[in-house]
Design an enzyme around this catalytic site. Sequence first.
Site, short mmCIF file in Angstrom:
data_model
loop_
_atom_site.label_atom_id
_atom_site.label_comp_id
_atom_site.label_asym_id
_atom_site.label_seq_id
_atom_site.Cartn_x
_atom_site.Cartn_y
_atom_site.Cartn_z
N LYS A 137 43.82 72.52 13.29
CA LYS A 137 42.83 71.58 13.79
C LYS A 137 43.48 70.22 14.02
CE LYS A 137 42.29 68.61 11.20
NZ LYS A 137 43.23 67.62 10.56
N TYR A 223 36.55 67.17 10.72
CA TYR A 223 35.89 67.75 9.54
C TYR A 223 34.49 67.19 9.36
CZ TYR A 223 39.65 70.61 7.81
OH TYR A 223 40.57 71.62 7.68
P1 NAD Z 1 53.78 67.01 9.36
O1 NAD Z 1 54.14 65.74 10.01
O2 NAD Z 1 53.95 67.12 7.89
O3 NAD Z 1 54.60 68.21 10.02
C1 NAD Z 1 54.75 68.32 11.42
C2 NAD Z 1 55.83 69.32 11.74
O4 NAD Z 1 56.01 69.32 13.13
C3 NAD Z 1 57.17 68.97 11.09
O5 NAD Z 1 57.79 70.15 10.65
C4 NAD Z 1 57.95 68.37 12.24
O6 NAD Z 1 59.35 68.56 12.12
C5 NAD Z 1 57.40 69.15 13.42
N1 NAD Z 1 57.54 68.44 14.70
C6 NAD Z 1 57.99 69.00 15.84
N2 NAD Z 1 58.02 68.10 16.82
C7 NAD Z 1 57.59 66.95 16.30
C8 NAD Z 1 57.41 65.64 16.84
N3 NAD Z 1 57.68 65.37 18.13
N4 NAD Z 1 56.96 64.68 16.02
C9 NAD Z 1 56.66 64.93 14.74
N5 NAD Z 1 56.80 66.16 14.17
C10 NAD Z 1 57.27 67.15 14.95
O7 NAD Z 1 52.28 67.34 9.77
P2 NAD Z 1 51.28 68.30 9.03
O8 NAD Z 1 50.48 67.52 8.05
O9 NAD Z 1 51.96 69.51 8.55
O10 NAD Z 1 50.27 68.64 10.24
C11 NAD Z 1 50.60 69.61 11.22
C12 NAD Z 1 49.29 70.13 11.86
O11 NAD Z 1 48.50 70.71 10.84
C13 NAD Z 1 48.43 69.06 12.52
O12 NAD Z 1 47.80 69.56 13.64
C14 NAD Z 1 47.38 68.72 11.45
O13 NAD Z 1 46.18 68.24 11.99
C15 NAD Z 1 47.21 70.08 10.82
N6 NAD Z 1 46.75 69.99 9.42
C16 NAD Z 1 45.63 70.65 9.07
C17 NAD Z 1 45.15 70.56 7.79
C18 NAD Z 1 43.92 71.32 7.41
O14 NAD Z 1 43.29 70.97 6.41
N7 NAD Z 1 43.53 72.35 8.15
C19 NAD Z 1 45.82 69.80 6.84
C20 NAD Z 1 47.00 69.13 7.21
C21 NAD Z 1 47.46 69.24 8.51
#
Ligand code: NAD
Length: 371
Positions: A137, A223
Site C-alpha cells: 500500500k 489506513y
Molecule cells: P524502505 O525505505 O525501508 O525500503 C525500500 C526498499 O526499496 C529498500 O530496500 C530500497 O533499497 C529499495 N529501493 C529501490 N529503489 C529505491 C529508490 N529509488 N529509493 C529508495 N529506495 C529504493 O521502505 P519500506 O518501509 O520497506 O516501504 C516499502 C513499501 O512498503 C512502501 O510502499 C510502503 O508504503 C510499504 N509499507 C507498508 C506497510 C504496511 O503496513 N502494509 C508498512 C511499511 C511499509
Amino acid sequence: MTTVSRRTFNKTLTKAIGGVALMSTMPMACALPDTQKKGLGVALVGLGTYSTYELAPSLLETTHCHLAGIVTGTPEKEKIWKEKYNIPEDNIYNYDTFDSIVTNDAIDIVYVVLPNAMHADFCIRAAKAGKHVICEKPMAVSVTECEAIIAACKKANVKLSVGYRLHSEPHTQEIQRFAREKTFGKVTYIATEAGYPSNGFPNQWRLNKALSGGGALMNMGVYAIQGAIYGIGENPISVRAQEFSTNPAYYKDTDETITAQFEFPSGAVGSIFTSHNAKADRLYASCEKGWYELDIAYTYGPLHGRTSRGDEITFPHKRQQALQMDDFALHITQGAPNKVPGSMGLRDLKIVEAIYKSIKEGGTKIPLNLG
Ligand code: NAD
C-alpha cells in the site's frame, strides 16, 4: 505498533534510510530447512524495513506460503538473506534480472515492497512473468497506475492483492462484523486517525513526491481511509479536505497533515486525520445504539479496543502479515475470498486523488462515484 516496537521501527528506519536495512539488527530468525517449506513460494521485491522486520519473519510463521526468493538492488543483501533464510542461488534476482523469474517454478507469488512510485512497474512485470502479485500500500501513485496493474493481472490471469494486512486481523474483523451486522445500530459518525512523526530524516523517499506520490496521505492516510470505510461498511459519496503545515521547510515536497470529511450513502458522516508530524492510531464509530472503537487501530499490534457495552475487544496476537499472506495463498489455492483485491487499492487511490483535488480547490466538496 507498541512503544517498544515503535522505538525499534525508528531505529531500523534510520538504517534503512541509509540504503541498507542491516540484517544484523534483525530479531533472530531461523530459516526453515527445504523439507519443511510449505505451500506457495513468495519472492519479496525490495528488502527494506518492511520486508526485513515484518514480512520475512512473518513468512517463517505462515502455513500456506513460504519465503522462496528475493529481488534486490543491493548486492550486499543477497548473501545475508541467502544465508539467513536458506534461499537457493537460483531464486535471487536484481532489478535487471527480475523478468527471468518467469522460468522459476519455485516462485508463485511476487510481493512488491518498493517505494510507491515503483509499485506499478514491478507489479506489471510480475504479472507478465505469470506470477500472482501482492502490491504494498498505497497500491500506486495514481488511479491510472492502479488500473494498469489490474489490467496486467487480468490479462495474465494471475491473482492480485494489496498489502492491507488488517483485513486478516481479528480485531479489525470484529469491527467489520459490527458494521456488517449493525450490532450497535446504524453508524451515524465515524472518526479515524492514522499518523506518526517522520521528522529527523529529510532524505527519506516518503518525503520525496517523485518516489512516494504524496506525504502523510499516501503513507498512513490510506489506513485512515480504509478504517473509515470498513468501520461503517460503506463507500463514501463525497469528500472535502484540508491541508496543514507547521514546518513547510521540512515537508517541502509532500503533505504534512491532512484532514478530510466524508458523506456516506446512509447519511452518516466521517472524518479522517493523517499526519507525518503527529502520532495518531484510532478508529471510533458512533452508532444509533452505542459505539465501538479501536485505540490501537492500524499498527502492527496487538490492537486493542472496546465498545459501549463495556467489553474489551481483545484477541490473541499473531503477526498480521503472516495471516495476510496465508489468506492470499488460500485464495490462490482453494478459491477462498480475496480479502484485499486490486479494486480496493484502486478505490482508495480514487479517494486520495479526490482529497488532493479538494485541497487544491480550497476545500470544495468532491463527489465520489465508487459504486
Ligand atoms: P524502505 O525505505 O525501508 O525500503 C525500500 C526498499 O526499496 C529498500 O530496500 C530500497 O533499497 C529499495 N529501493 C529501490 N529503489 C529505491 C529508490 N529509488 N529509493 C529508495 N529506495 C529504493 O521502505 P519500506 O518501509 O520497506 O516501504 C516499502 C513499501 O512498503 C512502501 O510502499 C510502503 O508504503 C510499504 N509499507 C507498508 C506497510 C504496511 O503496513 N502494509 C508498512 C511499511 C511499509
